[in-house]
Design a protein around this motif. Sequence first.
Motif, PDB file in Angstrom:
ATOM      1  N   ILE A  73      32.924  25.663  48.105  1.00 17.49           N
ATOM      2  CA  ILE A  73      33.956  26.458  47.468  1.00 17.49           C
ATOM      3  C   ILE A  73      35.190  25.576  47.370  1.00 17.49           C
ATOM      4  N   SER A  74      35.676  25.354  46.149  1.00 20.64           N
ATOM      5  CA  SER A  74      36.776  24.434  45.935  1.00 20.64           C
ATOM      6  C   SER A  74      38.065  24.936  46.565  1.00 20.64           C
ATOM      7  N   PHE A  75      38.306  26.216  46.466  1.00 22.46           N
ATOM      8  CA  PHE A  75      39.518  26.814  47.020  1.00 22.46           C
ATOM      9  C   PHE A  75      39.149  28.105  47.714  1.00 22.46           C
ATOM     10  N   ASP A  76      40.034  28.551  48.555  1.00 27.40           N
ATOM     11  CA  ASP A  76      39.887  29.856  49.158  1.00 27.40           C
ATOM     12  C   ASP A  76      39.967  30.893  48.037  1.00 27.40           C
ATOM     13  N   PRO A  77      38.976  31.773  47.897  1.00 26.67           N
ATOM     14  CA  PRO A  77      38.978  32.747  46.805  1.00 26.67           C
ATOM     15  C   PRO A  77      40.246  33.605  46.758  1.00 26.67           C
ATOM     16  N   ILE A  78      40.816  33.895  47.904  1.00 25.33           N
ATOM     17  CA  ILE A  78      42.044  34.698  47.948  1.00 25.33           C
ATOM     18  C   ILE A  78      43.191  33.939  47.288  1.00 25.33           C
ATOM     19  N   TRP A  79      43.262  32.622  47.512  1.00 30.36           N
ATOM     20  CA  TRP A  79      44.304  31.814  46.878  1.00 30.36           C
ATOM     21  C   TRP A  79      44.185  31.888  45.368  1.00 30.36           C
ATOM     22  N   ILE A  80      42.952  31.724  44.873  1.00 27.15           N
ATOM     23  CA  ILE A  80      42.745  31.736  43.426  1.00 27.15           C
ATOM     24  C   ILE A  80      43.105  33.108  42.862  1.00 27.15           C
ATOM     25  N   GLN A  81      42.748  34.164  43.560  1.00 22.03           N
ATOM     26  CA  GLN A  81      43.083  35.504  43.071  1.00 22.03           C
ATOM     27  C   GLN A  81      44.591  35.701  43.027  1.00 22.03           C
ATOM     28  N   ASN A  82      45.275  35.302  44.092  1.00 25.04           N
ATOM     29  CA  ASN A  82      46.734  35.422  44.096  1.00 25.04           C
ATOM     30  C   ASN A  82      47.355  34.562  43.015  1.00 25.04           C
ATOM     31  N   TYR A  83      46.817  33.357  42.845  1.00 28.31           N
ATOM     32  CA  TYR A  83      47.323  32.446  41.821  1.00 28.31           C
ATOM     33  C   TYR A  83      47.131  33.055  40.431  1.00 28.31           C
ATOM     34  N   ALA A  84      45.940  33.586  40.175  1.00 31.57           N
ATOM     35  CA  ALA A  84      45.639  34.149  38.851  1.00 31.57           C
ATOM     36  C   ALA A  84      46.551  35.326  38.536  1.00 31.57           C
ATOM     37  N   TYR A  85      46.788  36.177  39.496  1.00 35.35           N
ATOM     38  CA  TYR A  85      47.619  37.353  39.244  1.00 35.35           C
ATOM     39  C   TYR A  85      49.098  36.996  39.125  1.00 35.35           C
ATOM     40  N   THR A  86      49.585  36.087  39.983  1.00 34.55           N
ATOM     41  CA  THR A  86      51.012  35.771  39.933  1.00 34.55           C
ATOM     42  C   THR A  86      51.343  34.873  38.754  1.00 34.55           C
ATOM     43  N   ILE A 104      46.859  23.862  43.643  1.00 35.51           N
ATOM     44  CA  ILE A 104      45.948  24.547  42.710  1.00 35.51           C
ATOM     45  C   ILE A 104      46.245  24.097  41.288  1.00 35.51           C
ATOM     46  N   ASP A 105      47.536  24.006  40.919  1.00 29.64           N
ATOM     47  CA  ASP A 105      47.915  23.529  39.586  1.00 29.64           C
ATOM     48  C   ASP A 105      47.370  22.131  39.327  1.00 29.64           C
ATOM     49  N   GLU A 106      47.506  21.273  40.321  1.00 28.24           N
ATOM     50  CA  GLU A 106      47.033  19.896  40.179  1.00 28.24           C
ATOM     51  C   GLU A 106      45.519  19.856  39.957  1.00 28.24           C
ATOM     52  N   ALA A 107      44.794  20.637  40.750  1.00 32.92           N
ATOM     53  CA  ALA A 107      43.329  20.650  40.613  1.00 32.92           C
ATOM     54  C   ALA A 107      42.911  21.259  39.282  1.00 32.92           C
ATOM     55  N   LEU A 120      39.628  30.952  35.879  1.00 31.72           N
ATOM     56  CA  LEU A 120      40.586  31.921  36.409  1.00 31.72           C
ATOM     57  C   LEU A 120      40.128  33.359  36.174  1.00 31.72           C
ATOM     58  N   MET A 121      39.465  33.595  35.033  1.00 33.14           N
ATOM     59  CA  MET A 121      38.956  34.952  34.796  1.00 33.14           C
ATOM     60  C   MET A 121      37.866  35.306  35.796  1.00 33.14           C
ATOM     61  N   SER A 122      36.955  34.349  36.028  1.00 39.05           N
ATOM     62  CA  SER A 122      35.827  34.625  36.912  1.00 39.05           C
ATOM     63  C   SER A 122      36.242  34.631  38.377  1.00 39.05           C
ATOM     64  N   ARG A 123      36.821  33.525  38.833  1.00 46.40           N
ATOM     65  CA  ARG A 123      37.137  33.396  40.265  1.00 46.40           C
ATOM     66  C   ARG A 123      38.440  34.090  40.641  1.00 46.40           C
ATOM     67  N   GLY A 124      39.394  34.096  39.740  1.00 46.24           N
ATOM     68  CA  GLY A 124      40.688  34.682  40.049  1.00 46.24           C
ATOM     69  C   GLY A 124      40.741  36.178  39.841  1.00 46.24           C
ATOM     70  N   ARG A 125      40.229  36.625  38.712  1.00 47.97           N
ATOM     71  CA  ARG A 125      40.297  38.049  38.387  1.00 47.97           C
ATOM     72  C   ARG A 125      39.018  38.804  38.740  1.00 47.97           C
ATOM     73  N   GLY A 126      37.943  38.060  39.028  1.00 51.15           N
ATOM     74  CA  GLY A 126      36.696  38.715  39.421  1.00 51.15           C
ATOM     75  C   GLY A 126      35.962  39.360  38.262  1.00 51.15           C
ATOM     76  N   ILE A 127      36.175  38.843  37.055  1.00 48.14           N
ATOM     77  CA  ILE A 127      35.511  39.396  35.874  1.00 48.14           C
ATOM     78  C   ILE A 127      34.095  38.830  35.802  1.00 48.14           C
ATOM     79  N   SER A 128      33.131  39.653  35.452  1.00 49.49           N
ATOM     80  CA  SER A 128      31.732  39.216  35.411  1.00 49.49           C
ATOM     81  C   SER A 128      31.496  38.274  34.236  1.00 49.49           C
ATOM     82  N   TYR A 129      30.408  37.501  34.344  1.00 46.72           N
ATOM     83  CA  TYR A 129      30.060  36.549  33.298  1.00 46.72           C
ATOM     84  C   TYR A 129      29.882  37.250  31.951  1.00 46.72           C
ATOM     85  N   SER A 130      29.194  38.399  31.970  1.00 46.25           N
ATOM     86  CA  SER A 130      28.935  39.091  30.701  1.00 46.25           C
ATOM     87  C   SER A 130      30.223  39.614  30.076  1.00 46.25           C
ATOM     88  N   GLU A 131      31.161  40.083  30.897  1.00 45.63           N
ATOM     89  CA  GLU A 131      32.436  40.554  30.357  1.00 45.63           C
ATOM     90  C   GLU A 131      33.238  39.392  29.764  1.00 45.63           C
TER      91      GLU A 131
END
Length: 162
Positions: A73-86, A104-107, A120-131
């Motif tokens: 896992i490249s990043f802590d999923p919580i970090w990515i979620q917070n990053y995506a929302y903020t 995170i910006d650098e990566a 960001l949609m998948s890992r940050g927002r938790g949106i499914s592949y089909s959506e």
Amino acid sequence: MNQLIKEYKNSLEKVRLAKKRVQIKETEEQKEQYRLLCSMERDLLWSIQWMETGRRPGNKRGVERLAAYQQEISFDPIWIQNYAYTSTDGMVGSRITQTDRERIDEALSSLSPLEREVYLMSRGRGISYSEIAMMMSVKKGTVQKMLERAEKNLKCSKKKSV
């Protein structure tokens, strides 16, 4: 769990006692009973071993070592979620520090704009592949490939930065 293991071991002892009583095996019915009891004994032993070790019996390694789970896992999923929302809402949250945000910006800068958006949609927002596929008017497999490429790029950029 310990109570369940005790109950299974108790059942195993009862099956073994019943198996000793049917050891004559002269008639077809006795042979069938013996086969059934042997099968029950095998199943109970297998279940007990699984419960005691937390792993499938016969496997040398746990499920965490299987190929599907070996991806880092490249990043802590919580970090990515917070990053995506903020980052999209414009609100700066206190959950993630500025240095973490910069890392995170650098990566994410190593990704193409499309890969970044999908990641960001998948890992940050938790949106499914089909959506995601419906939103971007592409196939689900394309989304999966983009995510695989993004994860690979993030892994490489993480190795370079360390």
